[in-house]
Design a protein around this motif. Structure first.
Motif, short mmCIF file in Angstrom:
data_model
loop_
_atom_site.label_atom_id
_atom_site.label_comp_id
_atom_site.label_asym_id
_atom_site.label_seq_id
_atom_site.Cartn_x
_atom_site.Cartn_y
_atom_site.Cartn_z
N TYR A 40 48.26 -42.95 21.23
CA TYR A 40 47.77 -44.42 21.98
C TYR A 40 49.16 -44.99 22.40
O TYR A 40 49.20 -45.50 23.68
N ILE A 55 51.04 -49.63 14.18
CA ILE A 55 50.74 -49.87 12.45
C ILE A 55 49.91 -48.71 11.95
O ILE A 55 49.04 -48.33 12.52
N GLN A 111 45.07 -35.69 9.10
CA GLN A 111 44.56 -36.12 7.86
C GLN A 111 43.19 -35.04 7.33
O GLN A 111 43.21 -34.64 6.29
C1 SAM Z 1 42.26 -41.60 14.53
S1 SAM Z 1 43.69 -41.87 14.04
C2 SAM Z 1 44.59 -42.74 15.40
C3 SAM Z 1 45.32 -41.52 15.97
C4 SAM Z 1 46.06 -42.31 17.04
N1 SAM Z 1 45.34 -43.10 18.00
C5 SAM Z 1 46.70 -41.09 17.94
O1 SAM Z 1 46.45 -41.11 19.09
O2 SAM Z 1 47.41 -40.29 17.40
C6 SAM Z 1 43.42 -43.12 12.70
C7 SAM Z 1 44.71 -43.82 12.15
O3 SAM Z 1 44.78 -44.92 11.41
C8 SAM Z 1 45.19 -45.16 10.26
N2 SAM Z 1 44.15 -46.01 9.76
C9 SAM Z 1 43.04 -46.31 9.31
N3 SAM Z 1 42.66 -47.28 8.69
C10 SAM Z 1 43.92 -48.00 8.61
C11 SAM Z 1 44.06 -49.31 8.04
N4 SAM Z 1 43.06 -49.94 7.65
N5 SAM Z 1 45.21 -49.84 8.16
C12 SAM Z 1 46.41 -49.00 8.98
N6 SAM Z 1 46.19 -47.84 9.21
C13 SAM Z 1 44.78 -47.38 9.29
C14 SAM Z 1 45.00 -43.69 9.69
O4 SAM Z 1 45.75 -43.49 8.71
C15 SAM Z 1 45.16 -42.73 10.81
O5 SAM Z 1 46.49 -42.44 10.81
#
Ligand code: SAM
Length: 340
Positions: A40, A55, A111
Motif C-alpha cells: 500500500y 505502522i 505471516q
Molecule cells: C494484510 S497485512 C497488510 C499488507 C500490506 N497492505 C501490504 O500491501 O503489504 C496486515 C498487516 O497489519 C499488521 N497489523 C495487524 N494488526 C495490527 C495492529 N493492531 N497494529 C499494527 N499492525 C497491525 C500485521 O502485522 C500485518 O503485517
C-alpha cells in the motif's frame, strides 16, 4: 549438490488499485496503518503521496521497510507500533495535516505462510499467532483459560456454533497433554466435530473458525481496530480520506457501524431530543457502499475474495475533534491461568 531456488514469501496487496482509482488524486502525507510488505505504501508513493508513514506491530516487516527506504528515502518512515497508537504516532512525527489513513487489516501472506508463526492449520508449527512476536500466545490461551472462556472466544470471535463442543474437547485433551502445535489443535477439532457436521459447506475446514477466534484473541484485533478508527477521526482534518480493507464480517461490521454512526446526525439519539454538538457527523461515506475486488483481482490473488473496502472522507470538525457515539463489538475478557 542440487541447486534449489528460494522463494521469498510475499504479499499481494489487495484493493489498493481500486482505492487509488476512486480518488481524484493522491497527494500530501498518508499513514499506512498496516505496512506488511509495503504494497500500500509503495502504491501511494507511486501515485503521488509526498510522504507515507507506515505502522506495523510485526518486527519482521522491517526487512521490507529497508527495501522501501532505499528507494524512497525520506518520503517513507516506518513505526513499529500497534495502530491503536495512531494519535501518538502522528504526534511523534509532528504531522500537521494528514491527507489520508489506510488500513488493510488482518494477517499478511508472509505471516500465514510461515509455519513458525502458527497462524495456519494447513502448516504444522507452534501454536503462536502473535503478530508482534511478544505477549500471550494462542497456546497460552488454549492451555490455560477456563472452558467457559474458551467457548466464548470461539463463539464470539469465530462465530462458530460448535464452540462449546470444541472447548470441551480442548479441556479434555489438555488434562493429559498440552496442545502446543497447530496440527495438534486442528486434528483435535476435526476429531471433535468431523467434517460431516459442516454439510452446508464441506470445503470449509472445521478448524477455520477456531483459528480465526484465537488469532483475534491473541492480537486483540477488534478492540485495536475500534480504537484506531476513533484515533483516525481525531487526527484527520476536513477532506482527508479514511480507507479500510477488511477480510471478515466481524471487522467489517465494526467499520460499517463506525462510519454509519459518524455519517448521520446524532445517530442513536431520539429525533425529539436536541442534537448533541459532539454527535455532529464527522465522516461522509464515499460511494455509500462496500467495494469489492474485481473478478480479475480474485483470479490473480484468490486471498482477495473476501476483501471489502470502505472509504469515507472527514467532514469539517464541529464541536470537538470526535464523535462520542460508541459502537458495540464482541469483547471476551478471558482470564489466563485457570486450568481445570
Ligand atoms: C494484510 S497485512 C497488510 C499488507 C500490506 N497492505 C501490504 O500491501 O503489504 C496486515 C498487516 O497489519 C499488521 N497489523 C495487524 N494488526 C495490527 C495492529 N493492531 N497494529 C499494527 N499492525 C497491525 C500485521 O502485522 C500485518 O503485517
Amino acid at each position: 549438490m542440487t541447486i534449489r531456488k528460494v522463494d521469498f514469501p510475499s504479499h499481494q496487496p489487495v484493493l489498493i488499485r481500486s482505492l487509488i482509482e476512486k480518488l481524484p488524486f493522491v497527494a500530501g502525507v498518508w499513514i499506512d496503518c498496516t505496512f506488511g510488505a509495503g504494497g500500500y505504501t509503495r502504491a501511494l508513493l507511486d501515485a503521488g503521496a509526498q510522504k507515507v508513514i507506515g505502522i506495523d506491530r510485526d518486527p519482521s516487516t522491517l526487512a521490507h521497510a529497508a527495501t522501501l527506504k532505499a528507494k524512497y528515502g525520506s518520503k517513507f518512515e516506518l513505526c513499529e507500533a500497534n495502530f491503536s497508537m495512531l494519535e501518538l504516532v502522528a504526534k511523534q512525527f509532528k504531522l500537521k495535516q494528514i491527507s489520508g489513513i489506510v488500513f488493510d487489516v488482518g494477517v499478511s501472506s508472509m505471516q500465514i505462510d510461515e509455519a513458525g508463526r502458527g497462524f495456519s492449520f494447513q502448516r504444522d508449527g507452534p501454536l503462536d499467532m502473535r503478530m508482534s512476536q511478544n505477549g500471550v500466545t494462542a497456546a497460552d490461551i488454549v492451555n490455560n483459560v477456563s472452558e467457559a472462556d474458551l467457548a466464548d472466544i470461539i463463539y464470539y470471535y469465530g462465530e462458530d456454533r460448535a464452540a462449546r463442543v470444541i472447548a470441551k474437547a480442548i479441556i479434555k485433551e489438555r488434562t493429559t497433554q498440552e496442545i502446543n502445535s497447530t496440527e495438534h489443535l486442528s486434528n483435535l477439532i476435526n476429531g471433535a466435530i468431523g467434517r460431516s457436521n459442516y454439510k452446508s459447506n464441506k470445503s470449509v475446514n472445521p478448524s477455520t473458525r477456531t483459528f480465526q477466534a484465537l488469532r483475534i484473541a491473541v492480537n486483540n484485533e477488534l478492540e485495536e481496530l475500534y480504537l484506531a478508527l476513533i484515533a483516525a477521526e481525531k487526527i484527520l482534518d476536513e477532506g482527508a480520506i479514511l480507507a479500510v480493507v477488511s477480510f471478515h464480517s466481524l471487522e467489517d461490521r465494526i467499520i460499517k457501524k463506525f462510519i454509519k454512526s459518524r455519517s448521520t446526525n446524532g445517530s442513536g439519539q431520539s429525533r425529539y431530543l436536541p442534537q448533541l454538538k459532539s454527535n455532529s457527523p464527522t465522516f461522509r461515506e464515499l460511494f455509500n457502499k462496500v467495494l469489492r475486488p474485481t473478478d480479475e483481482e480474485i483470479l490473480a490473488n484468490p486471498r482477495a475474495r473476501s476483501a471489502k473496502l470502505r472509504i469515507a472522507t472527514r467532514l469539517r470538525p464541529t464541536g470537538g475533534r470526535g464523535n462520542s457515539v460508541k459502537i458495540e463489538f464482541p469483547k471476551v475478557n478471558y482470564k489466563l491461568g485457570i486450568r481445570q
